[in-house]
Design a protein around this motif. Structure first.
Motif, mmCIF file in Angstrom:
data_model
loop_
_atom_site.group_PDB
_atom_site.id
_atom_site.type_symbol
_atom_site.label_atom_id
_atom_site.label_comp_id
_atom_site.label_asym_id
_atom_site.label_seq_id
_atom_site.Cartn_x
_atom_site.Cartn_y
_atom_site.Cartn_z
ATOM 1 N N ASP A 1 0.876 -1.165 0.000
ATOM 2 C CA ASP A 1 0.000 0.000 0.000
ATOM 3 C C ASP A 1 0.917 1.220 0.000
ATOM 4 O OD1 ASP A 1 -2.379 -1.364 0.018
ATOM 5 O OD2 ASP A 1 -3.156 -0.430 1.845
ATOM 6 N N HIS B 1 -2.786 5.008 -2.767
ATOM 7 C CA HIS B 1 -3.775 5.874 -2.104
ATOM 8 C C HIS B 1 -3.342 7.328 -2.278
ATOM 9 C CE1 HIS B 1 -5.570 2.437 0.182
ATOM 10 N NE2 HIS B 1 -4.343 1.961 0.090
ATOM 11 N N CYS C 1 -3.856 10.284 -1.009
ATOM 12 C CA CYS C 1 -4.405 11.053 0.097
ATOM 13 C C CYS C 1 -3.324 11.307 1.130
ATOM 14 C CB CYS C 1 -5.585 10.313 0.747
ATOM 15 S SG CYS C 1 -5.129 8.792 1.595
ATOM 16 N N PHE D 1 -2.510 11.033 4.953
ATOM 17 C CA PHE D 1 -3.004 10.270 6.093
ATOM 18 C C PHE D 1 -3.142 11.170 7.319
ATOM 19 C CE2 PHE D 1 -2.507 7.687 9.862
ATOM 20 C CZ PHE D 1 -3.385 6.639 9.630
ATOM 21 N N GLU E 1 -8.439 11.831 10.744
ATOM 22 C CA GLU E 1 -9.797 11.876 10.182
ATOM 23 C C GLU E 1 -10.069 10.769 9.179
ATOM 24 O OE1 GLU E 1 -8.759 15.929 11.667
ATOM 25 O OE2 GLU E 1 -7.756 14.359 10.530
ATOM 26 N N ASN E 2 -9.051 10.284 8.496
ATOM 27 C CA ASN E 2 -9.279 9.232 7.493
ATOM 28 C C ASN E 2 -8.569 7.925 7.837
ATOM 29 O OD1 ASN E 2 -6.627 9.845 6.953
ATOM 30 N ND2 ASN E 2 -6.911 10.303 4.795
ATOM 31 N N SER E 3 -8.054 7.821 9.045
ATOM 32 C CA SER E 3 -7.264 6.640 9.420
ATOM 33 C C SER E 3 -8.070 5.350 9.388
ATOM 34 C CB SER E 3 -6.646 6.830 10.809
ATOM 35 O OG SER E 3 -7.659 6.966 11.798
ATOM 36 N N ASN E 4 -9.385 5.461 9.621
ATOM 37 C CA ASN E 4 -10.223 4.254 9.616
ATOM 38 C C ASN E 4 -10.430 3.688 8.219
ATOM 39 O OD1 ASN E 4 -10.552 4.189 12.412
ATOM 40 N ND2 ASN E 4 -12.347 5.535 12.348
ATOM 41 N N GLU E 5 -10.003 4.408 7.204
ATOM 42 C CA GLU E 5 -10.110 3.904 5.837
ATOM 43 C C GLU E 5 -9.008 2.894 5.507
ATOM 44 O OE1 GLU E 5 -10.144 7.228 3.182
ATOM 45 O OE2 GLU E 5 -11.715 8.296 4.328
ATOM 46 N N PHE E 6 -8.056 2.731 6.419
ATOM 47 C CA PHE E 6 -6.926 1.833 6.201
ATOM 48 C C PHE E 6 -7.012 0.634 7.134
ATOM 49 C CE2 PHE E 6 -5.730 6.001 4.805
ATOM 50 C CZ PHE E 6 -5.009 5.786 3.639
ATOM 51 N N ASP E 7 -6.892 -0.546 6.557
ATOM 52 C CA ASP E 7 -6.973 -1.785 7.326
ATOM 53 C C ASP E 7 -5.582 -2.168 7.819
ATOM 54 O OD1 ASP E 7 -7.605 -4.187 8.466
ATOM 55 O OD2 ASP E 7 -7.996 -5.235 6.582
ATOM 56 N N LYS F 1 -1.929 3.550 15.530
ATOM 57 C CA LYS F 1 -2.720 2.532 14.835
ATOM 58 C C LYS F 1 -1.963 1.199 14.816
ATOM 59 C CE LYS F 1 -6.702 4.042 13.187
ATOM 60 N NZ LYS F 1 -7.987 3.299 13.348
#
Length: 257
Positions: free
Chosen positions: A50, A97, A99, A101, A104-110, A133
């Motif tokens: 990623d 990706h 974007c 990091f 605010e958008n950390s939950n978009e990453f597994d 994380k």
């Protein structure tokens, strides 16, 4: 059978190469440091990536970033890096990706899907979120401290964050990690005293910004713009990559047995 990784297999062994092929590494920040991380890891046989960065290649990146050429200026860094990596290994699996990091958008990453995470971003907020994380999901992470305003590539070291010295970014990260109860964090840092950049507005991005119109994150948003050179970010990136391979092969494979 002879293949593009045969010379690496001579050092690590077949089992280690199979391990690396099945590993997934996330690289946050595809700049002077992160670009060399990607370069070394794909050439080492990592099979899944990623790549996370929202920047485009800028003219001022040509002095140090492996993906920066006259032909790539203006293109998204993750796209250029992905294309380069696929030219090295067409079988590699890469998700790009575009974007920046942030919490605010950390939950978009597994994060649970990652076998290793490389933090090569240069903002404290993003670094903290990446590290926390990883800690919460028990994912190995290595973090790069400051590589700007440095000239001596021999001064980079691998250490725990609490053993770092001299680096201003490491000082901030020590404080933030302690506040959050982080007991240890592997980092790459330089103990060279940072050099104060020459104050010349004629060559400063502050007065000569060439970021594309409408760019979400401009270099002029920084309080200060660091100086850089070709070899220090490259060395930091290669040291980071070496630690990733070492950890994923339990100490460089068969040589540690």
């Amino acid at each position: 059978m002879l293949n593009q990784f045969s010379r690496t297999e001579l050092l690590l062994g077949k089992d280690a190469m199979e391990e690396l092929k099945n590993k997934k590494v996330a690289v946050f920040g595809i700049g002077g440091v992160g670009g060399y991380v990607c370069e070394a890891l794909v050439r080492s046989g990592i099979g899944h990536f990623d790549l996370i960065d929202d920047d485009k290649v800028c003219l001022t990146n040509l002095n140090r970033q492996i993906i920066a050429t006259r032909k790539t200026v203006g293109k998204h860094k993750v796209d250029v890096m992905k294309e380069r990596m696929l030219e090295i290994n067409p079988k590699v699996d890469i998700v790009a990706h575009k974007c920046f990091f942030l919490p605010e958008n950390s939950n978009e990453f597994d994060f649970k899907s990652y076998d290793y995470v490389v933090d090569a971003v240069d903002t404290v907020t993003a670094k903290i979120e990446i590290i926390m994380k990883c800690k919460s999901e028990n994912v190995p992470v290595i973090s790069c401290m400051g590589a700007g305003n440095k000239l001596d590539p021999s001064r980079f070291k691998v250490a725990d964050i609490y053993k770092t010295t001299m680096c201003p970014l490491a000082k901030v990260m020590r404080r933030e990690m302690k506040k959050r109860g982080v007991k240890k964090l592997k980092v790459v840092f330089s103990d060279e005293k940072p050099i104060r950049p020459i104050e010349d507005m004629g060559i400063s991005c502050k007065t000569n910004c060439i970021c594309p119109p409408g760019a979400e994150h401009k270099c002029t948003d920084r309080r200060s713009i660091p100086g850089s050179i070709a070899f220090t970010p490259a060395v930091a990136g290669l040291v980071l990559a070496g630690e990733v391979i070492k950890d994923l092969t339990n100490g460089f494979g068969r040589n540690n047995q």
